[in-house]
Design an enzyme around this catalytic site. Sequence first.
Site, PDB file in Angstrom:
ATOM      1  CG  HIS A   3       0.423   1.832  -9.513  1.00  0.00           C
ATOM      2  ND1 HIS A   3       0.235   1.514  -8.031  1.00  0.00           N
ATOM      3  CD2 HIS A   3      -0.742   2.571  -9.925  1.00  0.00           C
ATOM      4  CE1 HIS A   3      -1.143   1.915  -7.906  1.00  0.00           C
ATOM      5  NE2 HIS A   3      -1.612   2.644  -8.928  1.00  0.00           N
TER       6      HIS A   3
ATOM      7  CG  ASP B  34      -2.285   0.722   1.062  1.00  0.00           C
ATOM      8  OD1 ASP B  34      -2.453   1.199  -0.035  1.00  0.00           O
ATOM      9  OD2 ASP B  34      -2.896   0.733   1.992  1.00  0.00           O
TER      10      ASP B  34
ATOM     11  CG  LEU C  76      10.445 -17.309  -3.275  1.00  0.00           C
ATOM     12  CD1 LEU C  76      11.244 -16.720  -2.036  1.00  0.00           C
ATOM     13  CD2 LEU C  76       9.694 -16.149  -4.165  1.00  0.00           C
TER      14      LEU C  76
HETATM   15  C1  FPP Z   1      -1.474   0.148  -3.537  1.00  0.00           C
HETATM   16  O1  FPP Z   1      -1.151   1.358  -3.798  1.00  0.00           O
HETATM   17  C2  FPP Z   1      -1.127  -0.673  -4.874  1.00  0.00           C
HETATM   18  C3  FPP Z   1      -1.828  -1.280  -5.658  1.00  0.00           C
HETATM   19  C4  FPP Z   1      -3.034  -1.180  -5.781  1.00  0.00           C
HETATM   20  C5  FPP Z   1      -1.159  -1.867  -6.774  1.00  0.00           C
HETATM   21  C6  FPP Z   1      -0.125  -2.550  -6.467  1.00  0.00           C
HETATM   22  C7  FPP Z   1       0.729  -3.466  -7.689  1.00  0.00           C
HETATM   23  C8  FPP Z   1       2.096  -3.473  -7.853  1.00  0.00           C
HETATM   24  C9  FPP Z   1       2.981  -2.629  -7.004  1.00  0.00           C
HETATM   25  C10 FPP Z   1       2.330  -4.133  -9.172  1.00  0.00           C
HETATM   26  C11 FPP Z   1       2.849  -5.389  -9.070  1.00  0.00           C
HETATM   27  C12 FPP Z   1       3.145  -6.253 -10.224  1.00  0.00           C
HETATM   28  C13 FPP Z   1       3.007  -7.362 -10.520  1.00  0.00           C
HETATM   29  C14 FPP Z   1       3.138  -8.139 -11.922  1.00  0.00           C
HETATM   30  C15 FPP Z   1       2.944  -8.516  -9.317  1.00  0.00           C
HETATM   31  P1  FPP Z   1      -2.119   2.764  -3.678  1.00  0.00           P
HETATM   32  O2  FPP Z   1      -2.507   2.878  -5.231  1.00  0.00           O
HETATM   33  O3  FPP Z   1      -3.456   2.179  -2.997  1.00  0.00           O
HETATM   34  O4  FPP Z   1      -1.769   3.753  -3.143  1.00  0.00           O
HETATM   35  P2  FPP Z   1      -2.270   4.760  -2.247  1.00  0.00           P
HETATM   36  O5  FPP Z   1      -3.058   4.141  -0.978  1.00  0.00           O
HETATM   37  O6  FPP Z   1      -1.420   5.774  -1.664  1.00  0.00           O
HETATM   38  O7  FPP Z   1      -3.309   5.644  -2.930  1.00  0.00           O
END
Ligand code: FPP
Length: 249
Positions: free
Chosen positions: A46, A29, A140
């Site tokens: 992201h 998050d 893993l």
């Molecule tokens: C939450 O931050 C994050 C997400 C909803 C996306 C997480 C995805 C990745 C890091 C990519 C992973 C990729 C693969 C292929 C596994 P948020 O957007 O909710 O942040 P905020 O709470 O600050 O708005």
Amino acid sequence: MTVMQTSLKQLPRDLDQNRLPRHVAVIMDGNGRWAKRQGLPRIMGHHRGVDALKNLLRCCDDWGIKALTAYAFSTENWGRPLEEVEFLMTLFELVLRRELQEMMAENVRIQFVGNLTALPQSLQAEIERSMQDTQHNTGLQFTVATNYGGRQEILQACRAIATEVQQGNLQPDEIDEALFSRHLYTANVSDPDLLIRTSGEMRLSNFLLWQMAYAELYITDVLWPDFDRSEFHRALCAYQRRERRFGKV
Ligand code: FPP
């Protein structure tokens, strides 16, 4: 390779090799907030989030942790602005295509859990390919929860079990925890020992509800793109200070 790089690969001395979590789960998050703080568009958060996940995967491998599960997209995330959802779907596809070779080389076994049929066709194809190509890898176990919801997972397990009972292949009193666990998406992996959630929120957000019954929770204010090896080290130190009693005294 420099001395610095070599030592980073080794388990830090203050951690006990014999008391590491076997399975770590992460709620990644804070990507959006990270980007906002840098004055960047959310999507850059992201992008950096993917880098942080890659680093954690490698760190688990280096330090001898057997399984990592990441919450990439929840069933509730469809409620985000369309362009962000589309961006995330494209990002998952791109990352999979880009990283598959490296995951093969590092002997990582990848699986996706969630309602995958609702994902774009091209992403489903890439997911299928990555799971097939890595299915015999012995390193893993990397599980990515995508379009995943814990309650939905429990419901689909209930439906499958109910069908077996209806068909006369199972007696209701044969339904125990082990049988139930075998009907979950995560049947092939042990329950998480440690859940890490970044950016300070104190919630499970519908993630691995059944599997997390006895997981230790570690919540940090660090935003996901900033969660690096030293933050993971801190989380593992906290985990090793806990006394896991599983309901006993
Ligand atoms: C939450 O931050 C994050 C997400 C909803 C996306 C997480 C995805 C990745 C890091 C990519 C992973 C990729 C693969 C292929 C596994 P948020 O957007 O909710 O942040 P905020 O709470 O600050 O708005």
